[in-house]
Design an enzyme around this catalytic site. Structure first.
Site, PDB file in Angstrom:
ATOM      1  N   ASP A   1       0.856  -1.196   0.000  1.00 52.97           N
ATOM      2  CA  ASP A   1       0.000   0.000   0.000  1.00 52.97           C
ATOM      3  C   ASP A   1       0.893   1.248   0.000  1.00 52.97           C
ATOM      4  OD1 ASP A   1      -2.412   1.297   0.070  1.00 52.97           O
ATOM      5  OD2 ASP A   1      -2.840   0.875   2.181  1.00 52.97           O
TER       6      ASP A   1
ATOM      7  N   GLU B   1      -4.562   5.318  -3.210  1.00 47.95           N
ATOM      8  CA  GLU B   1      -5.902   5.865  -3.001  1.00 47.95           C
ATOM      9  C   GLU B   1      -6.192   6.968  -4.016  1.00 47.95           C
ATOM     10  OE1 GLU B   1      -6.494   7.035   1.090  1.00 47.95           O
ATOM     11  OE2 GLU B   1      -5.813   5.088   1.836  1.00 47.95           O
TER      12      GLU B   1
ATOM     13  N   GLU C   1     -14.321   1.317  -0.772  1.00 50.61           N
ATOM     14  CA  GLU C   1     -14.431   1.379   0.692  1.00 50.61           C
ATOM     15  C   GLU C   1     -15.525   2.362   1.108  1.00 50.61           C
ATOM     16  OE1 GLU C   1     -10.804   1.952   2.963  1.00 50.61           O
ATOM     17  OE2 GLU C   1     -11.943   2.179   4.844  1.00 50.61           O
TER      18      GLU C   1
HETATM   19  O1  KIV Z   1      -4.792   0.265   4.610  1.00 54.76           O
HETATM   20  C1  KIV Z   1      -5.610  -0.669   4.503  1.00 54.76           C
HETATM   21  O2  KIV Z   1      -5.629  -1.640   5.267  1.00 54.76           O
HETATM   22  C2  KIV Z   1      -6.569  -0.585   3.398  1.00 54.76           C
HETATM   23  C3  KIV Z   1      -7.667  -1.591   3.372  1.00 54.76           C
HETATM   24  C4  KIV Z   1      -8.644  -1.288   4.431  1.00 54.76           C
HETATM   25  C5  KIV Z   1      -8.303  -1.692   2.040  1.00 54.76           C
HETATM   26  O3  KIV Z   1      -6.466   0.285   2.593  1.00 54.76           O
END
Ligand code: KIV
Length: 262
Positions: free
Chosen positions: A85, A117, A180
């Site tokens: 991420d 995002e 989300e």
């Molecule tokens: O940071 C995270 O865990 C996320 C998930 C909730 C999709 O973005």
């Protein structure tokens, strides 16, 4: 040899109507458990900043922290697709920064894909990463890195904007999109409109797959959990019971007994 889940596997699952399972993980023991249990996608979420580091948002999480945890998780997974991420400010400043930082997740940490995002606003980043050979998962709706702009962690209900964002990230080359905190009927329309798989969290049952934060679904956190979370285990309660029993037995002299001595 176990076949890794790839972007093609996920595309086929959507085509065949097979639901995709996804989970966050931040360390090796849990990553191995999810991988061995058959979870298709493991996200090293920047939720790390809240559930592991104990912060009130994800904004302070750094690239180095994300790479550290991604490397640990990737090392423990044989089958699941591992997605790193991208933390706040690792892709917002410029397209060049975005591609360089995304590349680090694959090159240094062993991820197979990254997540970022944003919708239409980040399509130039998604396009550039995809052109560089980096699979990108988009994330629209309630995007925690924009918590201050959204005025809190709020359900997003602007259907036209959500649909435009979803179509834009698909067109830019994302292989999947996380939805989300959006009403179930909007997530259903988006899922039907897109060729790429949608992964829901607080977005109802009609998405192509579901993801939850492991600390929420395993009941590790003591505090408030959002309405969309189902607790499938109560590890926090179990751990507290164990800790209390240890304290009691050490204080009473019952531990260690002869069976735990050399
Ligand atoms: O940071 C995270 O865990 C996320 C998930 C909730 C999709 O973005």
């Amino acid at each position: 040899m176990i076949a890794k889940v790839t972007t093609s596997t996920l595309a086929k699952m959507k085509k065949d109507g097979v639901k995709i399972t996804a989970m966050t993980a931040y360390d090796a023991p849990f990553a191995a458990m999810f991988d061995e249990s058959g979870i298709d996608m493991i996200l090293i979420g920047d939720s790390l900043g809240m559930v592991v580091q104990g912060g009130s948002s994800t904004l302070h999480v750094t690239m180095e922290e994300m790479l550290y945890h991604t490397k640990i998780v990737a090392g423990a997974c044989k089958r699941s697709m591992v997605i790193g991420d991208m933390p706040f400010m690792s892709y917002q400043v410029s397209v060049a920064d975005a591609v360089k930082n995304a590349g680090r997740f694959l090159k240094e940490a062993g991820a197979s894909a990254v997540k970022l995002e944003g919708g239409a606003a980040v399509c130039d980043r998604i396009r550039a990463m995809a052109q560089a050979g980096i699979p990108v998962q988009a994330h629209i709706g309630l995007t925690p890195q924009s918590v201050h702009q959204m005025g809190g962690f709020k359900v997003q209900r602007d259907e036209e904007r959500l649909m435009n964002d979803a179509r834009a990230v698909e067109e830019a080359g994302a292989f999947s999109v996380v939805l989300e905190g959006i009403p179930a009927h909007i997530a259903k329309s988006i899922t039907q409109a897109l060729r790429i798989p949608t992964i829901g969290i607080g977005a109802g049952p009609e998405c192509d797959g579901q993801i939850l934060v492991m600390h929420d679904m395993l009941g590790i956190n003591a505090g408030h959990v959002p309405k969309f979370v189902k607790k499938y285990a109560h590890l926090g309660e179990e751990a507290r019971k164990g800790i209390k029993a240890f304290i009691t037995e050490v204080q009473s002299g019952d531990f260690p007994s002869s069976e735990h001595c050399y």
